[in-house]
Scaffold this motif. Structure first.
Motif, PDB file in Angstrom:
ATOM      1  N   ALA A  91       0.841  -1.205   0.000  1.00  0.00           N
ATOM      2  CA  ALA A  91       0.000   0.000   0.000  1.00  0.00           C
ATOM      3  C   ALA A  91       0.873   1.252   0.000  1.00  0.00           C
ATOM      4  O   ALA A  91       1.859   1.328   0.748  1.00  0.00           O
ATOM      5  N   PRO A  92       0.538   2.241  -0.823  1.00  0.00           N
ATOM      6  CA  PRO A  92       1.364   3.463  -0.936  1.00  0.00           C
ATOM      7  C   PRO A  92       1.584   4.173   0.395  1.00  0.00           C
ATOM      8  O   PRO A  92       2.626   4.788   0.607  1.00  0.00           O
ATOM      9  N   GLU A  93       0.610   4.076   1.296  1.00  0.00           N
ATOM     10  CA  GLU A  93       0.721   4.775   2.578  1.00  0.00           C
ATOM     11  C   GLU A  93       1.473   3.965   3.627  1.00  0.00           C
ATOM     12  O   GLU A  93       1.699   4.436   4.756  1.00  0.00           O
ATOM     13  N   ALA A  94       1.869   2.743   3.290  1.00  0.00           N
ATOM     14  CA  ALA A  94       2.559   1.878   4.247  1.00  0.00           C
ATOM     15  C   ALA A  94       4.022   2.294   4.406  1.00  0.00           C
ATOM     16  O   ALA A  94       4.636   2.868   3.506  1.00  0.00           O
ATOM     17  N   LEU A  95       4.577   1.991   5.578  1.00  0.00           N
ATOM     18  CA  LEU A  95       5.984   2.226   5.863  1.00  0.00           C
ATOM     19  C   LEU A  95       6.748   0.919   5.679  1.00  0.00           C
ATOM     20  O   LEU A  95       6.340  -0.123   6.195  1.00  0.00           O
ATOM     21  N   VAL A  96       7.846   0.976   4.936  1.00  0.00           N
ATOM     22  CA  VAL A  96       8.697  -0.196   4.755  1.00  0.00           C
ATOM     23  C   VAL A  96       9.992   0.027   5.528  1.00  0.00           C
ATOM     24  O   VAL A  96      10.686   1.024   5.329  1.00  0.00           O
ATOM     25  N   ILE A  97      10.304  -0.901   6.422  1.00  0.00           N
ATOM     26  CA  ILE A  97      11.540  -0.860   7.202  1.00  0.00           C
ATOM     27  C   ILE A  97      12.405  -2.043   6.781  1.00  0.00           C
ATOM     28  O   ILE A  97      11.969  -3.190   6.848  1.00  0.00           O
ATOM     29  N   SER A  98      13.627  -1.765   6.348  1.00  0.00           N
ATOM     30  CA  SER A  98      14.522  -2.824   5.890  1.00  0.00           C
ATOM     31  C   SER A  98      15.650  -3.054   6.884  1.00  0.00           C
ATOM     32  O   SER A  98      16.261  -2.104   7.384  1.00  0.00           O
ATOM     33  N   ILE A  99      15.930  -4.327   7.163  1.00  0.00           N
ATOM     34  CA  ILE A  99      17.112  -4.681   7.953  1.00  0.00           C
ATOM     35  C   ILE A  99      18.065  -5.511   7.097  1.00  0.00           C
ATOM     36  O   ILE A  99      18.933  -6.203   7.616  1.00  0.00           O
ATOM     37  N   VAL A 100      17.895  -5.426   5.782  1.00  0.00           N
ATOM     38  CA  VAL A 100      18.718  -6.204   4.849  1.00  0.00           C
ATOM     39  C   VAL A 100      20.070  -5.515   4.686  1.00  0.00           C
ATOM     40  O   VAL A 100      20.148  -4.364   4.238  1.00  0.00           O
ATOM     41  N   ALA A 101      21.126  -6.217   5.034  1.00  0.00           N
ATOM     42  CA  ALA A 101      22.470  -5.642   4.974  1.00  0.00           C
ATOM     43  C   ALA A 101      22.835  -5.257   3.539  1.00  0.00           C
ATOM     44  O   ALA A 101      22.641  -6.037   2.610  1.00  0.00           O
ATOM     45  N   GLY A 102      23.345  -4.037   3.387  1.00  0.00           N
ATOM     46  CA  GLY A 102      23.849  -3.599   2.093  1.00  0.00           C
ATOM     47  C   GLY A 102      22.811  -3.091   1.119  1.00  0.00           C
ATOM     48  O   GLY A 102      23.172  -2.605   0.043  1.00  0.00           O
ATOM     49  N   SER A 104      20.581  -0.456  -0.259  1.00  0.00           N
ATOM     50  CA  SER A 104      20.448   0.993  -0.151  1.00  0.00           C
ATOM     51  C   SER A 104      18.999   1.432  -0.303  1.00  0.00           C
ATOM     52  O   SER A 104      18.160   0.710  -0.863  1.00  0.00           O
ATOM     53  N   ILE A 105      18.712   2.633   0.189  1.00  0.00           N
ATOM     54  CA  ILE A 105      17.363   3.176   0.072  1.00  0.00           C
ATOM     55  C   ILE A 105      16.943   3.341  -1.388  1.00  0.00           C
ATOM     56  O   ILE A 105      15.831   2.925  -1.758  1.00  0.00           O
ATOM     57  N   ALA A 116       8.129   5.339   0.746  1.00  0.00           N
ATOM     58  CA  ALA A 116       8.418   5.485   2.178  1.00  0.00           C
ATOM     59  C   ALA A 116       9.268   4.313   2.665  1.00  0.00           C
ATOM     60  O   ALA A 116       8.754   3.252   3.036  1.00  0.00           O
ATOM     61  N   ILE A 117      10.586   4.512   2.667  1.00  0.00           N
ATOM     62  CA  ILE A 117      11.522   3.448   3.023  1.00  0.00           C
ATOM     63  C   ILE A 117      12.424   3.904   4.165  1.00  0.00           C
ATOM     64  O   ILE A 117      12.977   5.005   4.138  1.00  0.00           O
TER      65      ILE A 117
END
Length: 273
Positions: A91-102, A104-105, A116-117
């Motif tokens: 969903a466009p309004e969702a927040l994506v949080i990454s813990i994947v090493a390496g 980049s945004i 939203a990353i």
């Protein structure tokens, strides 16, 4: 702040489980059913369901449906295929949080076609709630989403936001890789204690409490480490003799080179992404 917000984890591996356990243990999320994990291994899904009472699915697409927060917790080598599956599906309004090493945004934004990353780098002690997580956000992350990020990361320990993703790479080299450097130093100190005649149990207890006390003293006094070091270093004394050997062995240079090498490796992984 996370009340009734659905959180989707993409990947149910070790780090994903650590975050889930901390969110529930700290009551940051008080309803386990609000968490859903996309995980392809059926046995792993059953294990997570039994341990935490959360929901699981073998479909990443199903996991992100209705999710306000999506946490990417997959291994770097499968990230590309995961992003292909999820592109335009979050969903466009969702927040994506990454813990994947390496990862980049810009590569995450492009791979998911999502604006939203937040990119994070937690270190090992997050497992016990005393970790350090450095994070950086894309321009499209709202103030509310930044607050949500802080709430989630504070369940893991201390969190530090950086304005530039370049600083995140630096912090990764110092904080994430740094835990390995600290453990090596602890190991060396314990071995030295055994070498001079202490039992390994005695040496370990002395080293751990010495380091823990030193860290706590710095946190409480806010004094420069050199000031505290001088307090325990008498002219011609025992500490001075030991410090001379550390300096002669190039301790500062070795530590600096280790951090610089870790930074180079981090930047290389980011460029590859």
């Amino acid at each position: 702040m996370l009340t009734d917000l659905q959180i989707a984890f993409i990947g149910g591996g070790t780090m994903g489980e650590i975050i889930i356990s901390r969110l529930l243990a700290t009551k940051t999320v008080d309803k386990p059913e609000l968490i859903i994990v996309g995980e392809p291994v059926a046995a792993r899904c059953l294990d997570l369901e039994k341990k935490y009472g959360i929901r699981t699915t073998s479909s990443n697409l199903e996991a992100v449906q209705g999710a306000a927060i999506v946490i990417l917790a997959v291994k770097p080598q499968v990230l590309a295929s995961v992003m292909t599956t999820l592109k335009d599906k979050i969903a466009p309004e969702a927040l994506v949080i990454s813990i994947v090493a390496g990862a980049s945004i810009p590569s995450l934004c492009q791979g998911l076609n999502h604006a939203a990353i937040v990119r994070t780098m937690p270190n090992l002690p997050v497992e016990i709630g005393h970790g350090t997580t450095v994070w950086s956000a894309s321009e499209n992350v709202t103030e509310i989403q930044r607050s949500l990020t802080q709430v989630i990361l504070q369940a893991l320990g201390q969190e530090f936001a950086t304005q530039s993703e370049n600083y995140l790479d630096m912090a990764t080299a110092l904080s994430s890789a740094g835990t390995g450097f600290v453990f090596l130093y602890i190991e060396a100190m314990i071995d030295a204690g055994v070498q001079i005649g202490l039992t390994r149990t005695q040496a370990q207890e002395l080293v751990l409490y010495t380091i823990a006390g030193s860290v706590e003293m710095m946190l409480q006094t806010h004094e420069h480490p050199a000031v505290l070091r001088n307090k325990v270093t008498s002219p011609g004394g025992i500490t001075a003799a030991g410090l001379y050997e550390l300096e002669k062995g190039g301790l500062r240079t070795v530590v600096s080179n280790a951090v610089l090498t870790a930074l180079t490796r981090t930047q290389k992984l980011s460029n590859m992404s």
